[in-house]
Motif scaffolding. Structure first.
Motif, PDB file in Angstrom:
ATOM      1  N   SER A 310      -1.574   1.871   6.331  1.00 34.26           N
ATOM      2  CA  SER A 310      -1.085   2.500   5.102  1.00 34.26           C
ATOM      3  C   SER A 310      -0.782   1.480   4.002  1.00 34.26           C
ATOM      4  O   SER A 310      -1.010   1.756   2.823  1.00 34.26           O
ATOM      5  N   TYR A 311      -0.296   0.293   4.385  1.00 37.13           N
ATOM      6  CA  TYR A 311       0.073  -0.703   3.372  1.00 37.13           C
ATOM      7  C   TYR A 311      -1.099  -1.567   2.918  1.00 37.13           C
ATOM      8  O   TYR A 311      -0.916  -2.512   2.145  1.00 37.13           O
ATOM      9  N   GLN A 312      -2.301  -1.232   3.378  1.00 33.70           N
ATOM     10  CA  GLN A 312      -3.500  -1.920   2.896  1.00 33.70           C
ATOM     11  C   GLN A 312      -4.163  -1.120   1.775  1.00 33.70           C
ATOM     12  O   GLN A 312      -5.184  -1.537   1.236  1.00 33.70           O
ATOM     13  N   GLN A 313      -3.569   0.028   1.395  1.00 33.77           N
ATOM     14  CA  GLN A 313      -4.190   0.931   0.428  1.00 33.77           C
ATOM     15  C   GLN A 313      -3.686   0.662  -0.989  1.00 33.77           C
ATOM     16  O   GLN A 313      -2.543   0.297  -1.196  1.00 33.77           O
ATOM     17  N   ASP A 315      -4.401   3.179  -3.279  1.00 36.35           N
ATOM     18  CA  ASP A 315      -4.256   4.536  -3.798  1.00 36.35           C
ATOM     19  C   ASP A 315      -2.982   5.162  -3.232  1.00 36.35           C
ATOM     20  O   ASP A 315      -2.823   5.286  -2.011  1.00 36.35           O
ATOM     21  N   PHE A 318      -3.399   8.390  -0.955  1.00 34.39           N
ATOM     22  CA  PHE A 318      -3.879   8.096   0.397  1.00 34.39           C
ATOM     23  C   PHE A 318      -2.773   7.433   1.210  1.00 34.39           C
ATOM     24  O   PHE A 318      -2.632   7.672   2.420  1.00 34.39           O
ATOM     25  N   PHE A 319      -1.963   6.616   0.561  1.00 29.76           N
ATOM     26  CA  PHE A 319      -0.817   5.997   1.220  1.00 29.76           C
ATOM     27  C   PHE A 319       0.116   7.074   1.765  1.00 29.76           C
ATOM     28  O   PHE A 319       0.581   6.991   2.909  1.00 29.76           O
ATOM     29  N   LEU A 322      -1.270   8.673   4.918  1.00 28.72           N
ATOM     30  CA  LEU A 322      -1.135   7.803   6.082  1.00 28.72           C
ATOM     31  C   LEU A 322       0.312   7.699   6.548  1.00 28.72           C
ATOM     32  O   LEU A 322       0.577   7.559   7.751  1.00 28.72           O
ATOM     33  N   THR A 382       1.098  -6.490   2.296  1.00 24.56           N
ATOM     34  CA  THR A 382       0.014  -6.285   3.261  1.00 24.56           C
ATOM     35  C   THR A 382       0.118  -7.261   4.433  1.00 24.56           C
ATOM     36  O   THR A 382      -0.108  -6.885   5.586  1.00 24.56           O
TER      37      THR A 382
END
Length: 420
Positions: A310-313, A315, A318-319, A322, A382
């Motif tokens: 989730s913390y790689q997004q 948007d 989308f976060f 997740l 991240t």
């Protein structure tokens, strides 16, 4: 085994359970309603990740100290009465916030949070030890699932409203509501009539020896140790998540207090769905060591995986999706660990076992915040998320190995027996 419908009917019509459910949810609502506002205030006053960590540390450290040394009180006195005292004390703390907020002093906020945390350290293990006093053994897993789900629902409502209203209402108004919820919770608890009372400690046993008795109960039961381990691992990871969660929303995607409200709402939705799923699972099944081992390990694995992703997004929408999926696995860890302790620990020491469990898990929780105070401003969100995910992966594998050995060695025992 009771029929599939009887446990649900019994709990829905159980006056004591409904009062405990209402009291818990009111307390949870007050805690989270206040937390969202306090996070916003501290960040507005300081703009520092280290100060966000201190906010949580100031609440957690007193809880660790209190739960470490006051466990014998929970086994000696009425657990319901201790919970009422804790709620009334937190009413006064809420009023203290109202008086001190105009001074805009983070130090004073930390002091009040520390006092609140100390009484939470008394309330939470007393609540866990009270549950077997008012709930029949074959209802425990379902009752814990309902309590966990309703807690998440209260958190969802409180954080959602907190984020939305933080920019509309004054902090003083929100803190007054916080105080009122604890007062109502105390009223609910007063009306509970436990079916049995804790066994008083023998007069000749010293207070320190009573603390040791609780620790010995944990040392001799590998099953209880496994239950506490998954809580410690989860709390260490989630303390990191709570900080990077705020940083991601406030810094990375710049969504402000409204974004915090949406994020906490997504968290609550995931926890509610996870709790409902587990409650449905245990509607037609009894609690067994195999169920515990399988689902506790899987929950740790998936919690870490989806939080990391989730913390790689970039948007925000989308976060949020997740976050919902990640938090599906939060409630099962609570339910499985609590039920495991309730079925394995002797009733006369359950207060001390739960107090030690809270102290150990919160110590790991505190450790995560201390770590974030050191690295929160040095590493990216991240990078920190990847480290947290790796830790949960290792924790899940270790838990699987330990629990598998227990299941293989004592597969012929019922869940009421304590593993050596």
């Amino acid at each position: 085994m009771p029929s599939a419908t009887k446990p649900n009917v019994a709990l829905v019509g159980d006056r004591n359970f409904l009062l405990l459910l209402a009291g818990q949810n009111l307390s949870a609502f007050g805690d989270w309603f206040r937390t969202v506002t306090t996070i916003g205030l501290i960040y507005a006053w300081t703009g520092s990740a280290a100060n966000l960590s201190l906010l949580f540390i100031s609440s957690l450290f007193p809880a660790v100290v209190v739960s470490s040394f006051l466990g014998p009180l929970i086994d000696r006195f009425s657990r319901r009465t201790l919970m009422v005292v804790a709620d009334l004390a937190r009413v006064l703390v809420g009023c203290g916030f109202v008086l001190l907020i105009p001074l805009e002093s983070p130090a004073l906020l930390y002091l009040l949070l520390a006092i609140n945390g100390a009484f939470s350290g008394l309330y939470l293990p007393a609540r866990s030890a009270l549950i077997p006093e008012i709930i029949k053994p074959h209802h425990l897993s379902r009752a814990n699932s309902i309590l966990a789900t309703s807690f998440s629902a209260a958190m969802l409502i409180a954080t959602g409203l907190g984020g939305l209203l933080a920019d509309i209402w004054s902090a003083q108004t929100i803190y007054l509501i916080d105080a009122a919820t604890f007062l109502l919770s105390a009223v609910c608890l007063v009306l509970i009539n436990p079916r049995r009372q804790p066994t008083p400690a023998k007069p000749h046993v010293s207070y320190l020896e009573q603390v040791r008795e609780g620790m010995r109960e944990i040392k001799k039961s590998r099953s209880i140790q496994c239950a506490i381990w998954i809580l410690m691992a989860r709390e260490a990871a989630l303390s990191v998540v709570y900080v990077i969660f705020s940083l991601y929303i406030l810094q990375v995607v710049n969504q402000g207090n409204f974004g915090l409200g949406l994020g906490h709402t997504a968290t609550g939705m995931g926890q509610i769905l996870g709790g409902l799923t587990l409650a449905a699972y245990f509607k037609k099944r009894t609690f067994t060591p195999e169920h515990y081992r399988r689902w506790a390990t899987l929950s740790l694995l998936l919690l870490g995986l989806f939080h990391t992703i989730s913390y790689q997004q970039g948007d925000f929408s989308f976060f949020l999706l997740l976050v919902v999926i990640a938090n599906l696995w939060y409630s099962p860890i609570d339910v499985l660990s609590s039920t495991n302790i309730m079925t394995c620990a002797k009733p006369e020491v359950q207060g001390r076992v739960f107090a030690s469990s809270l102290a150990l898990s919160r110590l790991f929780y505190l450790g995560g915040f201390l770590l974030m105070a050191l690295i929160g401003n040095a590493l990216s969100v991240t990078a920190i998320a990847w480290g947290m995910g790796g830790f949960l992966l290792l924790a899940a594998l270790l838990h699987h190995i330990l629990a598998a050995k227990l299941t293989a060695a004592r597969s012929d025992l019922t869940v009421k027996e304590t593993y050596p």
